[in-house]
Design an enzyme around this catalytic site. Structure first.
Site, PDB file in Angstrom:
ATOM      1  N   GLY A 103      -2.211  32.217   6.362  1.00  0.00           N
ATOM      2  CA  GLY A 103      -1.455  31.048   5.950  1.00  0.00           C
ATOM      3  C   GLY A 103      -0.041  31.375   5.498  1.00  0.00           C
ATOM      4  O   GLY A 103       0.601  30.567   4.820  1.00  0.00           O
ATOM      5  N   ASP A 136      12.703  35.395  -3.576  1.00  0.00           N
ATOM      6  CA  ASP A 136      12.994  36.012  -4.863  1.00  0.00           C
ATOM      7  C   ASP A 136      12.688  35.098  -6.044  1.00  0.00           C
ATOM      8  O   ASP A 136      12.312  35.598  -7.115  1.00  0.00           O
ATOM      9  CB  ASP A 136      14.463  36.431  -4.931  1.00  0.00           C
ATOM     10  CG  ASP A 136      14.810  37.494  -3.909  1.00  0.00           C
ATOM     11  OD1 ASP A 136      13.877  38.204  -3.467  1.00  0.00           O
ATOM     12  OD2 ASP A 136      15.998  37.612  -3.550  1.00  0.00           O
ATOM     13  N   SER A 144       1.572  35.426  -0.070  1.00  0.00           N
ATOM     14  CA  SER A 144       0.797  34.433   0.686  1.00  0.00           C
ATOM     15  C   SER A 144      -0.696  34.709   0.536  1.00  0.00           C
ATOM     16  O   SER A 144      -1.520  33.788   0.564  1.00  0.00           O
ATOM     17  CB  SER A 144       1.175  34.477   2.168  1.00  0.00           C
ATOM     18  OG  SER A 144       2.530  34.178   2.349  1.00  0.00           O
ATOM     19  N   ASN A 145      -1.026  35.997   0.360  1.00  0.00           N
ATOM     20  CA  ASN A 145      -2.431  36.393   0.310  1.00  0.00           C
ATOM     21  C   ASN A 145      -3.156  35.926  -0.938  1.00  0.00           C
ATOM     22  O   ASN A 145      -4.390  35.903  -0.958  1.00  0.00           O
ATOM     23  CB  ASN A 145      -2.553  37.907   0.435  1.00  0.00           C
ATOM     24  CG  ASN A 145      -2.082  38.412   1.781  1.00  0.00           C
ATOM     25  OD1 ASN A 145      -1.766  37.621   2.673  1.00  0.00           O
ATOM     26  ND2 ASN A 145      -2.022  39.729   1.933  1.00  0.00           N
ATOM     27  N   THR A 191     -45.814   8.301   8.739  1.00  0.00           N
ATOM     28  CA  THR A 191     -45.642   9.751   8.870  1.00  0.00           C
ATOM     29  C   THR A 191     -45.820  10.091  10.338  1.00  0.00           C
ATOM     30  O   THR A 191     -46.619   9.464  11.042  1.00  0.00           O
ATOM     31  CB  THR A 191     -46.662  10.527   8.023  1.00  0.00           C
ATOM     32  OG1 THR A 191     -47.994  10.172   8.430  1.00  0.00           O
ATOM     33  CG2 THR A 191     -46.499  10.196   6.530  1.00  0.00           C
ATOM     34  N   HIS A 192     -45.049  11.060  10.844  1.00  0.00           N
ATOM     35  CA  HIS A 192     -45.070  11.415  12.271  1.00  0.00           C
ATOM     36  C   HIS A 192     -44.702  10.210  13.141  1.00  0.00           C
ATOM     37  O   HIS A 192     -45.114  10.124  14.300  1.00  0.00           O
ATOM     38  CB  HIS A 192     -46.441  11.949  12.695  1.00  0.00           C
ATOM     39  CG  HIS A 192     -46.931  13.096  11.882  1.00  0.00           C
ATOM     40  ND1 HIS A 192     -46.665  14.415  12.204  1.00  0.00           N
ATOM     41  CD2 HIS A 192     -47.666  13.131  10.732  1.00  0.00           C
ATOM     42  CE1 HIS A 192     -47.217  15.206  11.303  1.00  0.00           C
ATOM     43  NE2 HIS A 192     -47.829  14.452  10.385  1.00  0.00           N
ATOM     44  N   SER A 322     -21.469  -6.184  20.821  1.00  0.00           N
ATOM     45  CA  SER A 322     -21.474  -5.893  22.252  1.00  0.00           C
ATOM     46  C   SER A 322     -20.394  -6.682  22.964  1.00  0.00           C
ATOM     47  O   SER A 322     -20.101  -7.826  22.608  1.00  0.00           O
ATOM     48  CB  SER A 322     -22.840  -6.238  22.859  1.00  0.00           C
ATOM     49  OG  SER A 322     -22.830  -6.103  24.258  1.00  0.00           O
ATOM     50  N   LYS A 328     -25.107 -10.146  19.815  1.00  0.00           N
ATOM     51  CA  LYS A 328     -25.686  -8.868  19.398  1.00  0.00           C
ATOM     52  C   LYS A 328     -24.912  -8.305  18.204  1.00  0.00           C
ATOM     53  O   LYS A 328     -23.688  -8.295  18.174  1.00  0.00           O
ATOM     54  CB  LYS A 328     -25.661  -7.861  20.536  1.00  0.00           C
ATOM     55  CG  LYS A 328     -26.532  -6.627  20.313  1.00  0.00           C
ATOM     56  CD  LYS A 328     -26.609  -5.794  21.583  1.00  0.00           C
ATOM     57  CE  LYS A 328     -27.682  -4.721  21.499  1.00  0.00           C
ATOM     58  NZ  LYS A 328     -27.415  -3.733  20.462  1.00  0.00           N
ATOM     59  N   VAL A 329     -25.645  -7.832  17.205  1.00  0.00           N
ATOM     60  CA  VAL A 329     -25.056  -7.187  16.022  1.00  0.00           C
ATOM     61  C   VAL A 329     -25.729  -5.838  15.837  1.00  0.00           C
ATOM     62  O   VAL A 329     -26.958  -5.733  15.907  1.00  0.00           O
ATOM     63  CB  VAL A 329     -25.236  -8.054  14.762  1.00  0.00           C
ATOM     64  CG1 VAL A 329     -24.639  -7.350  13.549  1.00  0.00           C
ATOM     65  CG2 VAL A 329     -24.585  -9.421  14.955  1.00  0.00           C
ATOM     66  N   GLU A 335     -24.406   4.054  11.973  1.00  0.00           N
ATOM     67  CA  GLU A 335     -23.938   4.899  13.067  1.00  0.00           C
ATOM     68  C   GLU A 335     -22.732   5.733  12.630  1.00  0.00           C
ATOM     69  O   GLU A 335     -22.620   6.922  12.970  1.00  0.00           O
ATOM     70  CB  GLU A 335     -23.602   4.030  14.275  1.00  0.00           C
ATOM     71  CG  GLU A 335     -24.850   3.404  14.907  1.00  0.00           C
ATOM     72  CD  GLU A 335     -24.531   2.294  15.893  1.00  0.00           C
ATOM     73  OE1 GLU A 335     -23.328   2.007  16.104  1.00  0.00           O
ATOM     74  OE2 GLU A 335     -25.474   1.702  16.455  1.00  0.00           O
TER      75      GLU A 335
END
Length: 467
Positions: A103, A136, A144-145, A191-192, A322, A328-329, A335
Site C-alpha cells: 500500500g 520529511d 508505509s509498512n 427436518t430433512h 416479473s 407476481k411479487v 434474495e
C-alpha cells in the site's frame, strides 16, 4: 485528462512528472496512476481506509510536535489531515487497490495530498515541498509498512462499530419481536425437508435470534485484537527512525480522536508480517453470512406461494416481481440478503489466501485484504438494515394455512409412541399415507385406538416440549 487541462510539475527520485494543476496529489501518486491502470474508479481504495489515513497523519503530526516538529508545520498538517479524515478530499485519492502489496502508493498519496494542502494553508506553492515535505514532515516517524496496517485495523474497527454491529443488532431485535408475536402459533416442524414434530413459529424464529446473537458476540470478540495498531514498527517492526514512546503516544492520540480503545500492538513484527486478525474478523463475518443465508432462505421458503408453496408466512410486497407475469411479487429482500451472504463467503476466501501470504517481515496483500474486509462489513451492515426495514418488520403469519398443514402432517403420530409403541405408530402413519387417510382414521381402521383415545393422545399443543 482533456487537452485544455492545466498541469504543474512535481518531482520525486525518478525525476519530473506532470500532475493536474487542480489536484493535491504529487509525483508518486501520478506514477501509480500510470503504472496501475487496473479496473478504473470502481476499484479505488475504500473510503473508510482513506479517512483512517487522515486520522493517522493528524495523530502523527500532533505527537511529532512533542518531539520537535515545527509548530506551524504541525498545525497545518493537522488541518489538512483533518479534511482527509472527514472525507472532504476524497477526489484527490484516485489510486486503485491493485498496486504494491504494502500500500506504499496510497500512503504516499496521503502524504502528498496532505503536504500540498498544508502548503496551500500556509500560503506556499503546490508541488514545492516547502515548507511542508510529504516524507520529511507528513510521513515523519512512519513507514508505509506500519501506516497501512494501522489504517486497515482502524477502518475495519470504525466500520464495525458504526455500521455493522448496529445493523445486525437492529435485525436481531426485529426478529426477536416477531418471535414473541408468533409465540402461540403452533406449526409443523421440518427436518430433512420432510414433516417432523410440531413447534411454535416463535420457537422457529427464536433460533434465528440466537444465531444472530452469537454472531454479534463472535464479531465483538475479535475487536480487542483489531484495536492493536502497528504504528511505530516502521519498515520491518524495529521502530527505526521513530522516537522512544512514539508508538504508545500515537496509539493514544488515535484512541482520543476516534473514541475507540486503540493501543499499540504488543509485537510490531507480527503486526507487519501477518494479518491473522483481519482473517479472524473475516471468519466471524463469514459465520454471520452463513447464518443470514439460512435465515433468509427459511423465510423465503416459508413465504413461498401465494397458493402453491408453503405459504406459512406473508412477506411484504415491495415491488412488481416479473416483467411478463402480471401480479407476481417476489421475496426480493431475501434474495438480496442471500447474494450478500454469498459475496461475503467469497470475500473470506480471498482474505484467507491473502492472509496466508505473509513472507518474512511483510505481508504484501494488504490492499486486497482490507478491500474485501471493508466490503463485507459494509454490505452485511447495509443488508441487515434493509432486510429489517423492508422485510422482517412486515412479516405476517398465515395462521389458517399453518394449522391446515399441521393437521395433515403424519408426524403427529410421534405422540402415540408412549401409548402403542414405535412399530404400531409407524404402521398407523404408513397406512394413512398409503390409503390417503387421516392418522385418526388409520388408527381406528387398524383397530389400534378408539376415536376418544386418539383425541386424548394426539394434541399438538402438548407436543411442544418435555412431558
Amino acid at each position: 485528462m482533456t487537452s485544455q487541462q492545466k498541469y504543474r510539475i512535481e518531482r520525486d527520485t525518478f525525476g519530473d512528472i506532470e500532475v493536474p494543476a487542480d489536484r493535491y496529489w504529487g509525483a508518486q501518486t501520478q506514477r501509480s496512476l500510470k503504472n496501475f491502470d487496473i479496473g478504473g474508479p470502481t476499484e479505488r481504495m475504500p473510503e473508510p481506509l482513506i479517512k483512517a489515513f487522515g486520522i493517522i497523519k493528524r495523530a502523527a503530526a500532533t505527537v511529532n510536535a512533542t518531539y520537535g516538529l515545527d509548530q506551524k508545520i504541525g498545525e497545518a498538517i493537522v488541518k489538512a489531515a483533518n479534511e482527509v479524515s472527514k472525507g472532504d478530499l476524497l477526489d484527490h485519492f484516485p489510486l486503485v487497490v491493485w498496486q504494491t502489496g504494502s500500500g506504499t502508493q496510497t500512503n504516499m498519496n496521503a502524504n502528498e495530498v496532505i503536504a500540498n494542502r498544508a502548503i496551500e494553508i500556509l500560503g506556499g506553492q503546490l508541488g514545492s515541498k516547502s515548507p511542508v515535505h510529504p516524507n520529511d514532515h507528513v510521513n515523519m516517524s512512519q513507514s508505509s509498512n506500519d501506516t497501512f496496517p494501522t489504517a486497515m485495523h482502524m477502518s475495519a474497527a470504525i466500520e464495525i462499530n458504526e455500521r455493522l454491529l448496529p445493523g445486525l443488532t437492529q435485525l436481531r431485535d426485529a426478529i426477536a419481536e416477531k418471535s414473541k408475536e408468533f409465540a402461540n402459533i403452533i406449526k409443523i416442524g421440518r427436518t430433512h425437508l420432510q414433516d417432523a414434530t410440531p413447534l411454535t413459529l416463535g420457537d422457529e424464529f427464536s433460533g434465528y435470534v440466537q444465531q444472530l446473537t452469537f454472531g454479534i458476540e463472535r464479531i465483538k470478540t475479535t475487536l480487542p485484537r483489531l484495536y492493536y495498531l502497528a504504528q511505530g514498527g516502521t519498515a520491518v517492526g524495529t521502530g527505526l527512525n521513530t522516537r522512544k514512546g512514539f508508538d504508545v503516544n500515537i496509539a493514544n492520540e488515535i484512541a482520543k480522536i476516534t473514541n475507540l480503545p486503540f493501543q499499540t500492538a504488543p509485537n510490531k513484527f507480527e503486526a507487519l508480517a501477518s494479518h491473522d486478525t483481519i482473517v479472524e474478523v473475516s471468519g466471524a463475518l463469514n459465520t454471520v453470512a452463513v447464518s443470514l443465508m439460512k435465515i433468509a432462505n427459511d423465510i423465503r421458503l416459508l413465504g413461498s406461494g401465494p397458493r402453491c408453496g408453503f405459504g406459512e408466512l406473508s412477506l411484504p410486497e415491495n415491488e412488481p416481481g416479473s416483467s411478463i407475469m402480471p401480479g407476481k411479487v417476489n421475496p426480493t429482500q431475501c434474495e438480496a440478503m442471500t447474494m450478500v451472504a454469498a459475496q461475503v463467503i467469497g470475500n473470506h476466501t480471498t482474505i484467507s489466501i491473502s492472509g496466508s501470504n505473509g513472507h518474512f517481515e511483510l505481508n504484501v496483500f494488504k490492499p486486497v485484504l482490507i478491500k474485501n474486509l471493508l466490503h463485507s462489513i459494509r454490505i452485511l451492515g447495509d443488508a441487515s438494515v434493509s432486510f429489517t426495514n423492508n422485510c422482517v418488520v412486515g412479516i405476517k403469519a398465515n395462521e389458517e394455512r399453518i394449522n391446515n398443514i399441521m393437521q395433515q402432517s403424519l408426524m403427529l403420530v410421534t405422540a402415540l409412541n408412549p401409548h402403542i409403541g414405535y412399530d404400531k405408530a409407524a404402521a398407523v402413519a404408513k397406512n394413512a399415507y398409503k390409503e390417503n387417510l387421516t392418522l385418526k382414521e388409520s388408527a381406528i381402521k387398524l383397530g389400534l385406538l378408539t376415536s376418544e383415545q386418539f383425541d386424548e393422545y394426539v394434541k399438538p399443543e402438548k407436543m411442544l416440549g418435555p412431558n
